[in-house]
Design a protein around this motif. Structure first.
Motif, PDB file in Angstrom:
ATOM      1  N   UNK A 168       5.830  14.210   4.010  1.00 19.49           N
ATOM      2  CA  UNK A 168       4.703  13.584   4.058  1.00 19.49           C
ATOM      3  C   UNK A 168       3.459  14.325   3.519  1.00 19.49           C
ATOM      4  N   UNK A 169       3.745  15.575   3.078  1.00 18.11           N
ATOM      5  CA  UNK A 169       2.660  16.272   2.237  1.00 18.11           C
ATOM      6  C   UNK A 169       2.371  15.397   0.941  1.00 18.11           C
ATOM      7  N   UNK A 170       3.511  14.965   0.200  1.00 16.43           N
ATOM      8  CA  UNK A 170       3.532  14.178  -0.880  1.00 16.43           C
ATOM      9  C   UNK A 170       2.674  12.884  -0.736  1.00 16.43           C
ATOM     10  N   UNK A 171       2.840  12.136   0.420  1.00 17.36           N
ATOM     11  CA  UNK A 171       2.146  10.933   0.640  1.00 17.36           C
ATOM     12  C   UNK A 171       0.669  11.334   0.734  1.00 17.36           C
ATOM     13  N   UNK A 172       0.341  12.470   1.482  1.00 16.96           N
ATOM     14  CA  UNK A 172      -1.108  12.955   1.543  1.00 16.96           C
ATOM     15  C   UNK A 172      -1.746  13.082   0.382  1.00 16.96           C
ATOM     16  N   UNK A 173      -1.086  13.561  -0.773  1.00 15.71           N
ATOM     17  CA  UNK A 173      -1.447  13.959  -2.024  1.00 15.71           C
ATOM     18  C   UNK A 173      -1.707  12.552  -2.890  1.00 15.71           C
ATOM     19  N   UNK A 174      -0.684  11.857  -2.672  1.00 11.03           N
ATOM     20  CA  UNK A 174      -1.056  10.229  -3.319  1.00 11.03           C
ATOM     21  C   UNK A 174      -2.199   9.650  -2.693  1.00 11.03           C
ATOM     22  N   UNK A 175      -2.385   9.689  -1.256  1.00 12.50           N
ATOM     23  CA  UNK A 175      -3.419   9.035  -0.453  1.00 12.50           C
ATOM     24  C   UNK A 175      -4.650   9.542  -1.155  1.00 12.50           C
ATOM     25  N   UNK A 176      -4.838  10.742  -1.153  1.00 10.08           N
ATOM     26  CA  UNK A 176      -6.080  11.520  -1.803  1.00 10.08           C
ATOM     27  C   UNK A 176      -6.607  10.851  -3.082  1.00 10.08           C
ATOM     28  N   UNK A 177      -5.441  10.836  -3.940  1.00 11.08           N
ATOM     29  CA  UNK A 177      -5.738  10.710  -5.201  1.00 11.08           C
ATOM     30  C   UNK A 177      -6.018   9.156  -5.630  1.00 11.08           C
ATOM     31  N   UNK A 178      -5.325   8.222  -4.560  1.00  7.22           N
ATOM     32  CA  UNK A 178      -5.752   6.825  -4.671  1.00  7.22           C
ATOM     33  C   UNK A 178      -7.026   6.371  -4.020  1.00  7.22           C
ATOM     34  N   UNK A 179      -7.512   7.389  -3.180  1.00  9.02           N
ATOM     35  CA  UNK A 179      -8.920   7.036  -2.867  1.00  9.02           C
ATOM     36  C   UNK A 179      -9.825   7.212  -3.797  1.00  9.02           C
ATOM     37  N   UNK A 180      -9.905   8.252  -4.698  1.00  9.50           N
ATOM     38  CA  UNK A 180     -10.705   8.517  -5.773  1.00  9.50           C
ATOM     39  C   UNK A 180     -10.101   7.601  -7.086  1.00  9.50           C
ATOM     40  N   UNK A 181      -9.218   6.697  -7.155  1.00  6.94           N
ATOM     41  CA  UNK A 181      -8.748   5.912  -8.053  1.00  6.94           C
ATOM     42  C   UNK A 181      -8.638   4.377  -7.607  1.00  6.94           C
ATOM     43  N   UNK A 182      -9.730   3.799  -7.714  1.00 10.23           N
ATOM     44  CA  UNK A 182      -9.855   2.382  -7.329  1.00 10.23           C
ATOM     45  C   UNK A 182      -9.328   1.567  -8.351  1.00 10.23           C
ATOM     46  N   UNK A 183      -9.102   2.102  -9.571  1.00 12.18           N
ATOM     47  CA  UNK A 183      -8.824   1.326 -10.658  1.00 12.18           C
ATOM     48  C   UNK A 183      -7.396   1.083 -10.533  1.00 12.18           C
ATOM     49  N   UNK A 184      -6.484   1.858  -9.992  1.00 11.14           N
ATOM     50  CA  UNK A 184      -5.027   1.775  -9.418  1.00 11.14           C
ATOM     51  C   UNK A 184      -4.831   0.907  -8.400  1.00 11.14           C
TER      52      UNK A 184
END
Length: 280
Positions: A168-184
Motif C-alpha cells: 500500500x505504501x507503493x500505491x501511495x507513492x504512485x498516487x501522489x506522483x500521478x496527481x502531479x502528472x496529468x500527462x500520464x
C-alpha cells in the motif's frame, strides 16, 4: 490544490493521506464514519452508494483517489456506478483509481472494469493503478502467525508462480506522483519487477525474523475459511474465486512497458524493505 481521498482511514487510503499531508497539501478525507479524525485533513462522511454525497465531495477537487471497498462484488458494482455518476456530475480535474488487483479486461463484468470504462466514457483526466498482489495480505493473522509459530508462510498460489507484489505504501507513492502528472493516463502497473515467487517471500520473511521460513501453498478454500471471519463470507468467497482463477495462469507479473518504474521513475519496495518500513 485540494485532494479527495477515498477510504482515508483504511489500509489503502491512509498512506495516501499521510503522504499528502506531510507535503502540506489540502486533503479531504472521505470516510463512512462522520466522527473519524484524520490528522491534517478535513473529514467528510460520504456513502459510496450515494451519488449526491460523492458529487458534493468531488466538486472543485483538483484530484480524487478512488478504490473500491472490500465487500461483495455486487455491492462493488453499485459503488462503481455511483462513483462514475458523481465524477460525471462534479467533473474533478483528475481521478486516480486503484484496481486493488481486480481484473479490468474489456470483457470482464467486474466492478473494477466497470469503473475503468465509466471513467473513460466521462472523459475526465484519469489514470488507473493496477497492482497484482498486496504484500499487506501477508499480515493477516492466518499467514503471519504461521510464520512466527511454525516457520511457514502459507498462501494460495503455487510455489513456482511469479507475481509482482506491491505494498500500500507503493500505491501511495504512485498516487501522489500521478496527481502531479496529468500527462500520464491509462494503466500504470505497480509491483516488483522481475516478479518473485512464494519461496522468495518466505526467504525475505526469514531474513527479517531471523529464522528459517518455508513457503506452503494452500488451496483457495483454505484461504477463504481463514479470511471470512475478517472480511465476511461473501467477500471471502469472491477472494477464493479470484485465487482459483489465478491457479490457471503461468504468472501474474507486470510488464516493464507501463510500469511505475518506467512511467513514474518509482521503484516499488522489495519485500525486505517493506517489512522494515512497517516495522514488523
Amino acid at each position: 490544490m485540494t485532494y479527495v481521498i477515498h477510504g482515508a482511514t483504511g489500509a489503502q487510503g491512509a498512506p495516501v493521506v499521510a503522504a499528502l499531508t506531510a507535503a502540506a497539501k489540502s486533503v479531504t478525507a472521505l470516510t463512512r464514519n462522520p466522527d473519524a479524525v484524520v490528522d491534517g485533513a478535513r473529514v467528510v462522511a460520504a456513502d459510496h452508494s450515494s451519488t449526491e454525497e460523492l458529487t458534493a465531495a468531488y466538486r472543485g477537487a483538483d484530484a480524487v483517489f478512488v478504490h473500491l471497498p472490500v465487500v461483495s462484488e455486487d455491492d462493488r458494482r453499485i459503488h462503481a456506478h455511483h462513483i462514475v455518476a458523481a465524477v460525471r456530475a462534479a467533473r474533478p480535474a483528475r481521478v486516480v483509481f486503484s484496481t486493488s488487483g481486480a481484473p479490468i479486461d474489456a470483457d470482464t463484468a467486474g466492478a473494477a472494469a466497470m469503473l475503468v470504462s465509466g471513467l473513460a466514457e466521462v472523459g475526465v483526466s484519469h489514470a488507473v493503478i493496477a497492482p497484482t498482489f498486496y504484500l499487506e495480505n501477508l499480515l493477516m493473522p492466518y499467514v503471519v502467525d504461521a510464520v512466527r509459530e511454525r516457520g511457514v508462510l502459507p498462501y494460495p498460489i503455487r510455489a513456482d508462480f511469479p507475481a509482482s507484489w506491491a505494498s500500500h505504501l507503493d500505491i501511495a507513492d504512485a498516487v501522489v506522483a500521478l496527481f502531479d502528472r496529468p500527462d500520464i493516463t491509462g494503466v500504470v502497473t505497480v509491483g516488483q519487477y522481475p516478479a518473485i515467487t512464494g519461496p522468495d517471500l518466505a526467504e525475505a520473511f526469514g531474513a527479517r525474523f531471523g529464522k528459517s521460513v518455508r513457503f506452503e501453498p494452500i488451496t483457495p478454500e483454505q484461504f477463504r475459511s481463514s479470511v471470512a471471519p475478517l472480511i465476511g463470507e461473501d467477500p471471502a468467497a469472491d477472494v477464493a474465486a479470484f485465487y482459483t482463477a489465478m491457479s490457471t495462469l503461468p504468472d501474474r507479473s507486470i510488464t516493464a512497458e507501463n510500469s511505475a518504474q518506467k512511467l513514474l521513475g518509482i521503484t516499488p519496495r522489495t519485500t525486505g524493505r517493506w517489512l522494515a518500513d512497517i516495522g514488523l
